[in-house]
Design an enzyme around this catalytic site. Structure first.
Site, PDB file in Angstrom:
ATOM      1  N   SER A 409       1.613  -1.624  -0.534  1.00  0.00           N
ATOM      2  CA  SER A 409      -0.097  -0.257  -0.089  1.00  0.00           C
ATOM      3  C   SER A 409       1.016   1.382  -0.256  1.00  0.00           C
ATOM      4  O   SER A 409       0.727   2.186  -0.637  1.00  0.00           O
ATOM      5  CB  SER A 409      -0.772  -0.128   1.439  1.00  0.00           C
ATOM      6  OG  SER A 409      -1.286  -0.937   1.273  1.00  0.00           O
ATOM      7  N   HIS A 430      -2.557  -2.955  -6.558  1.00  0.00           N
ATOM      8  CA  HIS A 430      -2.572  -2.760  -5.455  1.00  0.00           C
ATOM      9  C   HIS A 430      -4.429  -3.200  -4.909  1.00  0.00           C
ATOM     10  O   HIS A 430      -5.056  -2.155  -5.662  1.00  0.00           O
ATOM     11  CB  HIS A 430      -1.989  -1.326  -4.854  1.00  0.00           C
ATOM     12  CG  HIS A 430      -2.719  -0.999  -3.329  1.00  0.00           C
ATOM     13  ND1 HIS A 430      -3.255   0.159  -3.339  1.00  0.00           N
ATOM     14  CD2 HIS A 430      -3.265  -1.310  -2.331  1.00  0.00           C
ATOM     15  CE1 HIS A 430      -3.546   0.439  -1.742  1.00  0.00           C
ATOM     16  NE2 HIS A 430      -3.529  -0.484  -1.286  1.00  0.00           N
ATOM     17  N   GLU A 442      -5.389  -0.527  -7.925  1.00  0.00           N
ATOM     18  CA  GLU A 442      -4.542   0.291  -8.237  1.00  0.00           C
ATOM     19  C   GLU A 442      -3.204  -0.500  -9.422  1.00  0.00           C
ATOM     20  O   GLU A 442      -2.370  -1.474  -8.467  1.00  0.00           O
ATOM     21  CB  GLU A 442      -3.863   1.232  -7.397  1.00  0.00           C
ATOM     22  CG  GLU A 442      -5.143   2.143  -6.981  1.00  0.00           C
ATOM     23  CD  GLU A 442      -4.506   3.057  -5.873  1.00  0.00           C
ATOM     24  OE1 GLU A 442      -4.645   4.050  -5.365  1.00  0.00           O
ATOM     25  OE2 GLU A 442      -3.871   2.902  -5.257  1.00  0.00           O
ATOM     26  N   ASN A 480      -3.940   6.525  -1.509  1.00  0.00           N
ATOM     27  CA  ASN A 480      -4.112   6.438  -0.870  1.00  0.00           C
ATOM     28  C   ASN A 480      -3.274   8.020  -0.387  1.00  0.00           C
ATOM     29  O   ASN A 480      -2.872   8.782   0.780  1.00  0.00           O
ATOM     30  CB  ASN A 480      -2.638   5.433   0.314  1.00  0.00           C
ATOM     31  CG  ASN A 480      -3.451   4.170   0.159  1.00  0.00           C
ATOM     32  OD1 ASN A 480      -4.858   4.299   1.097  1.00  0.00           O
ATOM     33  ND2 ASN A 480      -3.364   3.406   1.164  1.00  0.00           N
TER      34      ASN A 480
END
Ligand code: 3H9
Length: 659
Positions: A409, A430, A442, A480
């Protein structure tokens, strides 16, 4: 028989006395102006020639008709209007039967509803998905469907926009029958219909129904609407079909359709529709062939790894799940089986399907068993050294063509790739948790990822039925990084005068399913705390830094798992905790900040700005390719309401309004 051409996309041939009309408007036979005019010309032709007994309408390729041409929305209307074509079909003097060879969606389903008979091919599907585009059916769907299948079923179908398969369509009475050769069956039905008065859907009475059942069906749809207008309006129009005559119902439907078509909600959902189709397309990759991926391996079958395994199994892949010990491998098997059982219990899979998945699953504690894998996805603890060691070891075991993917992540996948002798076979995948449910993945195009490795990763994610969004390497990738930006802004607002509950309430009122602090509590505060401690030495001392989250963690408030975090959870209920309020006040006092009241509007404005600023930076850095990609990540990974189009769409709307 020679082909008769009515427009660039509509042609016909004579068969058994009837005119078999084919719509050929790739990619999905949308009802563009030339399709509408072609259908009108075909009807004229059948009127002019007394020997023609009727019409069969079908589609070329795998779709019957994918609906109105969404690309025409917002452009000046072109004659003939779809409602005129449909009215002409329904009132036509000779029988018109459709041979539904594939999906009949939106306007395509409305064409089918107006025909005097409907035969479904084996791959047919019917649906009025307009609410998913922020509109209601605009060519009679809300008035004809309840006449054909009843008010309750019509509320369900139109209110949710869901698609039904052949067996459900036949059971509902939406299709008259199904056949392997639907054109032949349609010609037979046409002959039968020719012998009796034609069944015109619009002239049928809506079957009477119990008011309580209607209210229950309506409540179910409205509970899912989450602030969207289209489902509410769709239900209203379906109910009206039983109360007013066809003409009045159609006029009401048309007015509503036009109003919603021009709404921001519909523009937002159309933006999402096209963004989804554009996502995963990478310039220059069109000609690159992906590698064959049939067997995948998952290293680390905890919650995330097991979710990835389930997703791959249900998509038909063989899966090898690697754990460190035999016991852990047995636990992994049990975890994966339990997730599959849950899917069976929810009715989304039958027992045979589950057994088939289990038969394709191998769990092991031997890394050597991974040699047959085409793709290996690591989902182990997010620690750089652990991942580098793992990749180094796998690099020595796996065949040279095997693709290696990391599910990190926050770590740098380029550094992980550097642990291998061939970083060109490394890519980031991801997934979001729970990976068997969440659509977003992702796909991280690392510095040395080979084009065919990227193409393979994209094809694999699509095969899982998920939504791939390509991004470059940056800490936290697209999602994120944006999440960190708006969480930082939320924490600034705590110092400025707001409390977590106010910020979360504004966020939820905007349409997010859960507030920022509530999400943090659910995910646990310790991972971000560890990251902040790692970053402490390199942090810009002049940059604003809010210490409240650190104080919470030091006090053992690590989120829901520890029973308390930003909130307290007596009896599992999220509750404002005076202890947290006191900690926030102390933090303000320590920095001499005089708190001020912050309105919900300012809260949302600041959070959106933080998202947009970070999104703009990601575009400028080339990490994200398109604003639409950023919107998709926020919608599918972080709960941004789809009917608002995502932060970048919202910002563009704001600019458009000002200019
Ligand atoms: C409507 O009908 C309103 C009416 O009630 C009343 C009007 C008065 N128009 O999805 P794919 C393009 S509203 C234009 O990857 P698949 C799409 O952008 C409409 N273009 O294919 C893509 O282009 P590109 C109600 C459309 O095989 C390409 O086709 N109908 C349309 O996976 C391939 O798309 C719907 O909401 C369209 N209607 O799935 C149905 N549809 O290659 C929407 C697609 O340039 N469509 N394109 O990226 C779908 O659900 C799927 O496309 C379908 C095929 C299931 C048909």
């Amino acid at each position: 028989m020679p082909e008769i051409r009515f427009s660039q996309s509509v042609s016909a041939r004579r068969e058994q006395g009837a005119l078999v009309v084919t719509i050929d408007n790739p990619p999905v036979n949308a009802l563009s102006a030339h399709v509408r005019s072609g259908l009108m010309a075909a009807l004229d032709h059948a009127t002019d020639l007394p020997t023609i007994t009727g019409l069969v309408i079908t589609g070329a390729g795998s779709t019957f008709i994918g609906g109105a041409d969404i690309k025409e929305f917002g452009k000046p209307p072109m004659e003939p209007m779809l409602s005129e074509v449909i009215d002409r079909i329904e009132t036509f003097e000779k029988p018109v039967v459709c041979s539904v060879n594939g999906s009949a969606l939106g306007g395509g389903c409305e064409v089918a509803l107006a025909c005097h008979g409907r035969i479904a091919g084996e791959k047919a599907a019917f649906g009025l998905p307009e609410v998913k585009l922020g509109i209601v059916p605009g060519a009679g769907g809300t008035q004809r469907l309840p006449r054909l299948i009843g008010t309750i079923a019509a509320i369900d179908l139109i209110g949710t926009g869901r698609t039904v398969n052949v067996s459900e369509a036949v059971a509902l009475g939406l299709a008259d029958g199904t056949a392997a050769d639907p054109v032949a069956a349609a010609l037979t039905l046409l002959r039968e219909l020719g012998a009796k008065p034609l069944r015109r859907t619009g002239l049928m009475a809506v079957p009477t129904v119990d008011a309580a059942a209607v209210s229950a069906a309506e409540a179910k749809v409205l509970a899912r609407a989450r602030g969207q207008s289209a489902p509410v309006e769709a239900v209203r129009l379906v109910k009206a079909a039983g109360q007013v005559d066809l003409k009045q119902g159609l006029a009401e439907e048309r007015g509503t359709f036009l109003r919603l078509r021009d709404s921001v909600e519909s523009a937002a959902l159309r933006h999402v529709f096209f963004a989804e189709r554009a996502a995963g397309k990478v310039e220059g990759l069109e000609t690159v062939s992906p590698r064959r991926i049939q067997t995948i391996a998952v290293v680390g079958a905890g919650l995330m790894g097991a979710g990835i395994a389930v997703s791959a199994l249900t998509s038909g892949c063989r899966v090898i799940a690697l754990e460190q010990t035999k016991e852990a491998a047995a636990d992994a098997r049990a975890r994966i089986a339990e997730t599959l059982d849950k899917t069976v219990r929810s009715g989304r899979m039958d027992a045979d399907g589950r057994d088939d998945c289990i038969a394709r699953l191998q769990t092991t504690a031997e890394a050597a068993d991974l040699v047959t894998a085409d793709l290996v996805i690591e989902a182990v603890f997010d620690d750089l050294q652990v991942k580098m060691d793992l990749f180094r070891r796998l690099d020595g075991i796996l065949a040279p063509g095997t693709i290696l993917a990391t599910n990190t992540s926050y770590l740098d996948p380029d550094v992980i790739a550097a642990a291998t002798t061939d970083p060109s076979r490394v890519v980031g995948l991801h997934f979001f948790s729970p990976a068997n449910v969440m659509r977003l993945v992702e796909v991280v195009d690392c510095a040395k990822t080979a084009p065919d490795v990227l193409a393979s990763a994209l094809a694999f994610v699509k095969r899982l039925g998920k939504l791939p969004v390509v991004c470059g390497v940056t800490e936290g990738f697209i999602g994120n990084r944006i999440f960190s930006a708006y969480r930082r802004e939320a924490e600034f607002m705590l110092e400025d005068g707001a409390v977590p509950d106010e910020i979360d309430a504004a966020f939820e009122a905007y349409g997010f399913p859960m507030g920022i602090f509530a999400v943090n509590d659910m995910a646990g505060l310790e991972i971000a705390w560890a990251r902040r401690k790692r970053q402490a030495a390199t942090r810009d001392p002049a940059a604003r830094y809010v210490e409240i989250a650190d104080r919470l963690c030091e006090a053992g408030r690590l989120g829901r798992k520890s029973g308390r975090g930003w909130y307290a959870y007596p009896n599992g209920e999220r509750t404002v905790d005076p202890e947290v309020t006191a900690m926030i006040k102390a933090a303000r006092a320590a920095k001499n900040i005089t708190p001020r009241a912050i309105t919900a509007e300012e809260i949302m404005g600041r959070l959106l700005k933080a998202m947009v600023d970070e999104g703009t930076a990601l575009l400028a850095e080339g990490i994200a390719a398109r604003p639409g990609d950023i919107d998709l990540v926020m919608i599918n990974g972080y709960g941004f309401p789809a009917h608002k189009g995502g932060p970048m769409f919202t910002a563009q709307q704001g600019k458009d309004l000002k200019s």
